[in-house]
Design a protein around this motif. Structure first.
Motif, PDB file in Angstrom:
ATOM      1  N   GLY A  51       0.828  -1.199   0.000  1.00  0.00           N
ATOM      2  CA  GLY A  51       0.000   0.000   0.000  1.00  0.00           C
ATOM      3  C   GLY A  51       0.862   1.248   0.000  1.00  0.00           C
ATOM      4  N   ASN A  52       0.435   2.276   0.781  1.00  0.00           N
ATOM      5  CA  ASN A  52       1.237   3.493   0.893  1.00  0.00           C
ATOM      6  C   ASN A  52       1.944   3.555   2.245  1.00  0.00           C
ATOM      7  OD1 ASN A  52      -1.023   4.011   2.482  1.00  0.00           O
ATOM      8  ND2 ASN A  52      -1.079   6.195   1.979  1.00  0.00           N
ATOM      9  N   ARG A  53       2.194   2.379   2.830  1.00  0.00           N
ATOM     10  CA  ARG A  53       2.855   2.295   4.128  1.00  0.00           C
ATOM     11  C   ARG A  53       4.373   2.386   3.991  1.00  0.00           C
ATOM     12  NH1 ARG A  53       1.476  -3.281   5.625  1.00  0.00           N
ATOM     13  NH2 ARG A  53       0.925  -3.489   3.432  1.00  0.00           N
ATOM     14  N   VAL A  54       5.003   3.005   4.982  1.00  0.00           N
ATOM     15  CA  VAL A  54       6.459   3.088   5.048  1.00  0.00           C
ATOM     16  C   VAL A  54       6.902   2.613   6.427  1.00  0.00           C
ATOM     17  CG1 VAL A  54       8.476   4.620   5.058  1.00  0.00           C
ATOM     18  CG2 VAL A  54       6.629   4.996   3.408  1.00  0.00           C
ATOM     19  N   ARG A  55       7.899   1.752   6.458  1.00  0.00           N
ATOM     20  CA  ARG A  55       8.484   1.290   7.707  1.00  0.00           C
ATOM     21  C   ARG A  55       9.751   2.085   8.003  1.00  0.00           C
ATOM     22  NH1 ARG A  55       8.177  -5.372   7.440  1.00  0.00           N
ATOM     23  NH2 ARG A  55       5.919  -5.541   7.773  1.00  0.00           N
ATOM     24  N   LEU A  56       9.923   2.448   9.263  1.00  0.00           N
ATOM     25  CA  LEU A  56      11.111   3.175   9.695  1.00  0.00           C
ATOM     26  C   LEU A  56      12.021   2.256  10.501  1.00  0.00           C
ATOM     27  CD1 LEU A  56       9.535   6.555  10.910  1.00  0.00           C
ATOM     28  CD2 LEU A  56      10.384   5.955   8.631  1.00  0.00           C
ATOM     29  N   HIS A  57      13.325   2.373  10.260  1.00  0.00           N
ATOM     30  CA  HIS A  57      14.334   1.595  10.974  1.00  0.00           C
ATOM     31  C   HIS A  57      15.329   2.565  11.598  1.00  0.00           C
ATOM     32  CE1 HIS A  57      13.301  -2.349   8.983  1.00  0.00           C
ATOM     33  NE2 HIS A  57      12.681  -1.468   8.203  1.00  0.00           N
ATOM     34  N   PHE A  58      15.720   2.274  12.824  1.00  0.00           N
ATOM     35  CA  PHE A  58      16.679   3.110  13.545  1.00  0.00           C
ATOM     36  C   PHE A  58      17.966   2.315  13.742  1.00  0.00           C
ATOM     37  CE2 PHE A  58      18.748   4.757  17.336  1.00  0.00           C
ATOM     38  CZ  PHE A  58      18.654   6.128  17.180  1.00  0.00           C
ATOM     39  N   LEU A  59      19.100   2.914  13.383  1.00  0.00           N
ATOM     40  CA  LEU A  59      20.380   2.212  13.365  1.00  0.00           C
ATOM     41  C   LEU A  59      21.278   2.673  14.505  1.00  0.00           C
ATOM     42  CD1 LEU A  59      21.972   0.190  11.491  1.00  0.00           C
ATOM     43  CD2 LEU A  59      22.928   2.206  10.372  1.00  0.00           C
ATOM     44  N   LEU A  60      21.813   1.715  15.247  1.00  0.00           N
ATOM     45  CA  LEU A  60      22.789   2.016  16.298  1.00  0.00           C
ATOM     46  C   LEU A  60      24.106   1.326  15.986  1.00  0.00           C
ATOM     47  CD1 LEU A  60      23.577   3.140  19.117  1.00  0.00           C
ATOM     48  CD2 LEU A  60      22.812   0.935  20.058  1.00  0.00           C
TER      49      LEU A  60
END
Length: 349
Positions: A51-60
């Motif tokens: 769909g128009n969904r976006v996943r966010l990832h945070f990098l350490l």
């Protein structure tokens, strides 16, 4: 070369058909005037699954530098003279604090990375304890990137609650010896297979712009499809001074977009993430990258800065995308939709 019917190519991809090498080459070699047609076709596939969904990832970057490998692109390798921070594994409290920031930024996945060939037992044990605490305190998926892993290690990661393991193929099997000599392409494949044997989902992608040919890019995409990886981060090389690839500069925004389209055609159902280098190489065309891709890193990368978080949120909002959280729910107006002001979002700048 006559351009293919991009819409027909998308239809074949949606039926599960693998596009041919000549079709893949046509995607990468297409003239600029058909780029929007390619993006529209890739978006058909992306929208079907995401769909128009976006996943966010945070990098350490939980352990930096001091790596015995000789990867030519990496500022943390033993052959790099890049001026970067070098430190052993962070204290558990700092790792948990970083996870809290990831949760505050509405990232669905906390990506935990350590430098090195493979973790020692003492480091590995500390990683497991940190993962357990993060999972206990936050509703985050945890993706661990720890280098080469044995099957026994991957089973222990599964027991600790790791949701996903990242181990990039980086490039094609043919081109890999030009990039690294201290481990092989097969070593990387074996780690991915060990992760899958432990029942953990796999994250594996590559780096574009290291001097590889179009055939190498296509071979990388084919290899990832054959391995049936779940998530595919696509990095665009940042030529860091002090690394052997510091002078590489073969990318432009349109080529980067065509690469993303290619990966969507070949990997229709996978999560495709625009990773390191999007700000440097896509520049003002970053929003168009989300027509084939469906996730991004938010915040900084391993040793290079990312775009300001506020700018990322504004970009997603302006383009009409919505955020998907770790449990699959959608954040729209309550977070950055029509009722959200720039002032409300400024705390994440």
């Amino acid at each position: 070369m006559k351009s293919p019917d991009w819409n027909a190519l998308a239809t074949r991809s949606l039926t599960g058909e693998l596009i041919s090498r000549s079709q893949a080459q046509a995607v990468l070699e297409a003239p600029d005037e058909v780029l929007l047609e390619q993006l529209a076709a890739a978006y058909r596939i992306r929208h079907h699954y995401w769909g128009n969904r976006v996943r966010l990832h945070f990098l350490l970057n939980a352990q930096s530098g001091l790596c015995p490998e000789d990867c030519n692109y990496c500022s943390q390798s033993k052959i790099s003279t890049a001026e970067i921070e070098k430190y052993p594994l962070m204290a558990q409290a700092k790792i948990v604090d970083a996870a809290a920031k990831a949760a505050e930024l509405k990232a669905g996945t906390f990506c935990f990375v350590i430098s090195g060939r493979s973790p020692s037992e003492s480091v590995f044990s500390k990683v497991l304890e940190a993962v357990k605490e993060v999972k206990a305190k936050h509703e985050l998926k945890v993706c661990a990137c720890l280098g080469l892993l044995t099957e026994e290690q991957t089973h222990r990661l599964a027991e600790a609650g790791v949701d996903r393991v990242n181990h990039n193929l980086n490039t094609s099997e043919q081109y890999h010896p030009q990039i690294c000599s201290t481990h092989t392409f097969s070593d990387r494949v074996q780690t991915i297979q060990n992760v899958q044997a432990a029942g953990i989902t796999t994250c594996s992608g590559g780096i574009i712009g290291m001097g590889e040919s179009d055939d190498d890019v296509i071979d990388l995409a084919y290899s990832l499809r054959e391995l049936n990886v779940t998530s595919v981060p696509i990095n665009f090389l940042i030529p860091i001074p002090g690394t052997p690839l510091a002078q590489q500069n073969q990318l432009n925004p349109r080529h980067c977009l065509r690469v993303l389209c290619l990966f969507r055609f070949i990997l229709p159902a996978q999560e495709i993430r625009i990773a390191g280098g999007r700000e440097v190489h896509l520049r003002s065309l970053q929003p168009l990258g989300l027509y084939p891709a469906n996730s991004i890193f938010i915040g900084d990368y391993l040793t290079t800065p990312g775009q300001a978080t506020l700018a990322d949120f504004q970009m997603l909002r302006d383009a009409g995308f919505v955020l998907e959280t770790s449990n699959g729910s959608i954040l729209t107006e309550q977070f950055y939709g029509e009722d959200a002001s720039v002032n409300e979002m400024s705390k994440w700048a």
